[in-house]
Design a protein around this motif. Structure first.
Motif, PDB file in Angstrom:
ATOM      1  N   SER A  27      45.448  31.070 -48.280  1.00  0.00           N
ATOM      2  CA  SER A  27      44.986  31.255 -47.137  1.00  0.00           C
ATOM      3  C   SER A  27      44.110  32.672 -46.950  1.00  0.00           C
ATOM      4  O   SER A  27      43.633  32.846 -45.866  1.00  0.00           O
ATOM      5  CB  SER A  27      46.395  31.951 -46.411  1.00  0.00           C
ATOM      6  N   TYR A  83      46.316  23.786 -37.676  1.00  0.00           N
ATOM      7  CA  TYR A  83      45.419  23.566 -36.624  1.00  0.00           C
ATOM      8  C   TYR A  83      46.137  23.200 -35.233  1.00  0.00           C
ATOM      9  O   TYR A  83      47.044  22.375 -35.576  1.00  0.00           O
ATOM     10  CB  TYR A  83      44.323  23.156 -36.936  1.00  0.00           C
ATOM     11  N   VAL A 142      41.780  31.017 -39.089  1.00  0.00           N
ATOM     12  CA  VAL A 142      42.460  29.755 -38.590  1.00  0.00           C
ATOM     13  C   VAL A 142      41.946  29.633 -37.263  1.00  0.00           C
ATOM     14  O   VAL A 142      41.891  28.413 -36.604  1.00  0.00           O
ATOM     15  CB  VAL A 142      44.171  30.023 -38.440  1.00  0.00           C
ATOM     16  N   LEU A 201      47.423  27.478 -42.901  1.00  0.00           N
ATOM     17  CA  LEU A 201      46.238  26.912 -42.462  1.00  0.00           C
ATOM     18  C   LEU A 201      46.538  25.735 -41.736  1.00  0.00           C
ATOM     19  O   LEU A 201      46.406  24.475 -42.290  1.00  0.00           O
ATOM     20  CB  LEU A 201      45.237  26.503 -43.539  1.00  0.00           C
TER      21      LEU A 201
END
Ligand SMILES: Cc1ncc(COP(=O)(O)O)c(C=O)c1O
Length: 404
Positions: free
Chosen positions: A250, A222, A307, A220
């Motif tokens: 996750s 970004y 995500v 996870l």
């Protein structure tokens, strides 16, 4: 809302994937929706409010349809090596990290995976370095095994939290044995870069430390960031690193209890086994094993959608707080679905957790559980639907504004 629907449509995962109604969530028998009363919106424990990926559901359905609840053993051998194989294939595919199934110990949960190395690689009274604020069971593991906490501060550097290992110079001694690294970091959401991890690696080598690298949130991350497994920093580091991870965060299957410890070398694994027999670690259920293997082999499309959704939810938190409660400090988490909020400028008369519980009917994770003295901080879990997130934020804003 519109964004959630768009993301779902693009993946073909079903209309309600991110938007499970509150009634469905409240009917779940999980900690998130049952620990508090029916009028409280929960934003505390690290569970997501999303529908579980279909390949996981299928794996569980197959076992249920067959009433298949015996000691797990699949044709051709024991079941747990399936988890080890799925882990090895996944680490190589996602991170280019070559691991070895014979160095994997499957465990029921990762808190166990933190306690056990402390017991194996240190003695009561030995020092354990921990970045603070920290996931509360790390503190618990150090305190209950009677090790000494050596805190490494995650300092607010204006736009993110950072640490400086030179802070430890005077505080590390011959009895400092272990570094617990949590990357991505819970609760600050930092995803450590190569330079930061290298500083910790140098420290570990210079001071001859064992590193427990908790990488449970590593899927996870970004904004194009890449997770770097600590053990990939070099053979000397791998030889002193126990990596712990699982599919539970996750893929939102924490109740199924299955995770892995990976030892960087056979010697490290043997040292561990000399103190902690595998039998003491228990075993996983067939359901946990099947779900983890399905998650790690067949659920990337689901994960990609998550995500894509989570940074939008994160940005909503930041947007609302910046517009409505600019006194609240929060740096964009680079990973995880957890935001570390600093409420000190609100000058609340009670701990922030208590204030928002009593006046907003929102349950956050109390800051003081992550670091003593942090009662004016709290952790917010934003892994929910946009409508529920908006209600959480709306309630918090109203309560804080009423007060000021
Ligand atoms: C950093 C970290 N480690 C370990 C855990 C525990 O995971 P599990 O209970 O699935 O083993 C969590 C759960 O939130 C976590 O955030």
């Amino acid at each position: 809302m519109a964004l959630a629907a768009r993301t779902v449509g693009a993946t073909g995962l079903g209309a309600n994937f991110f938007d499970l109604p509150e009634s469905v969530l409240r009917s779940r028998r999980n900690s998130k929706w049952n620990a508090y009363g029916p009028d409280i919106l929960p934003a505390f424990v690290a569970e997501m409010d999303f529908a579980v990926a279909e390949p996981i559901q299928d794996a569980i359905r197959r076992a249920v349809a067959a009433g298949d609840y015996g000691y797990p053993q699949y044709k051709g051998g024991k079941a747990e090596p399936r988890v080890a194989e799925a882990f090895v294939a996944r680490m190589e595919r996602r991170f280019g990290w070559k691991t070895d199934p014979s160095l994997v110990q499957v465990v029921a949960d990762l808190v166990q995976g933190t306690f056990a190395p402390l017991l194996a690689f240190s003695e009561p009274g030995d020092g354990v370095i921990l970045q603070v604020p920290a996931y509360p069971p790390f503190h618990e593991a150090i305190a209950t095994t009677k090790r000494e906490l050596t805190p490494l501060t995650m300092r607010d550097a204006g736009t993110r939290h950072v640490f400086d290992v030179t802070e430890l110079d005077d505080r590390i001694g011959p009895r400092t044995r272990i570094l617990i690294l949590c990357n991505p970091q819970n609760p600050t959401g930092r995803v450590f870069d190569h330079a930061e991890l290298s500083a910790l690696a140098r420290l570990a080598i210079e001071r001859d430390l064992i590193v427990v690298a908790d990488e449970i949130h590593s899927d996870l991350v970004y904004d194009g960031r890449k997770h770097i497994p600590f053990a990939t920093l070099g053979p000397e580091i791998a030889a002193r690193t126990v990596t712990i991870t699982s599919a539970t965060k996750s893929f939102n299957i924490p109740g199924l209890r299955c995770g892995v410890m990976h030892f960087g070398t056979p010697e490290l694994r043997q040292r561990f086994a000399n103190t902690i027999p595998a039998r003491l670690l228990g075993g996983c259920s067939g359901l946990g094993i099947d779900a983890t293997v399905a998650a790690w082999t067949s659920c990337d499309q689901w994960l990609d959608a998550v995500v894509a959704h989570l940074p939008a939810a994160r940005d909503r938190v930041l947007e609302v707080l910046r517009a409505e409660l600019p006194e609240v400090r929060c740096h964009a988490p680079e990973g995880t679905y957890l935001a570390w909020l600093d409420f000190r400028e609100l000058h609340l008369e009670v701990p922030a957790f208590q204030f928002f519980h009593d006046h907003a009917r929102v349950a956050l994770s109390p800051g003081e559980n992550f670091q003593p003295g942090c009662a004016q901080f709290a952790r917010l879990n934003f892994a929910t639907s946009m409508p529920i997130l908006d209600r959480i934020l709306g309630r918090m804003v109203d309560a804080a504004k009423k007060r000021t």
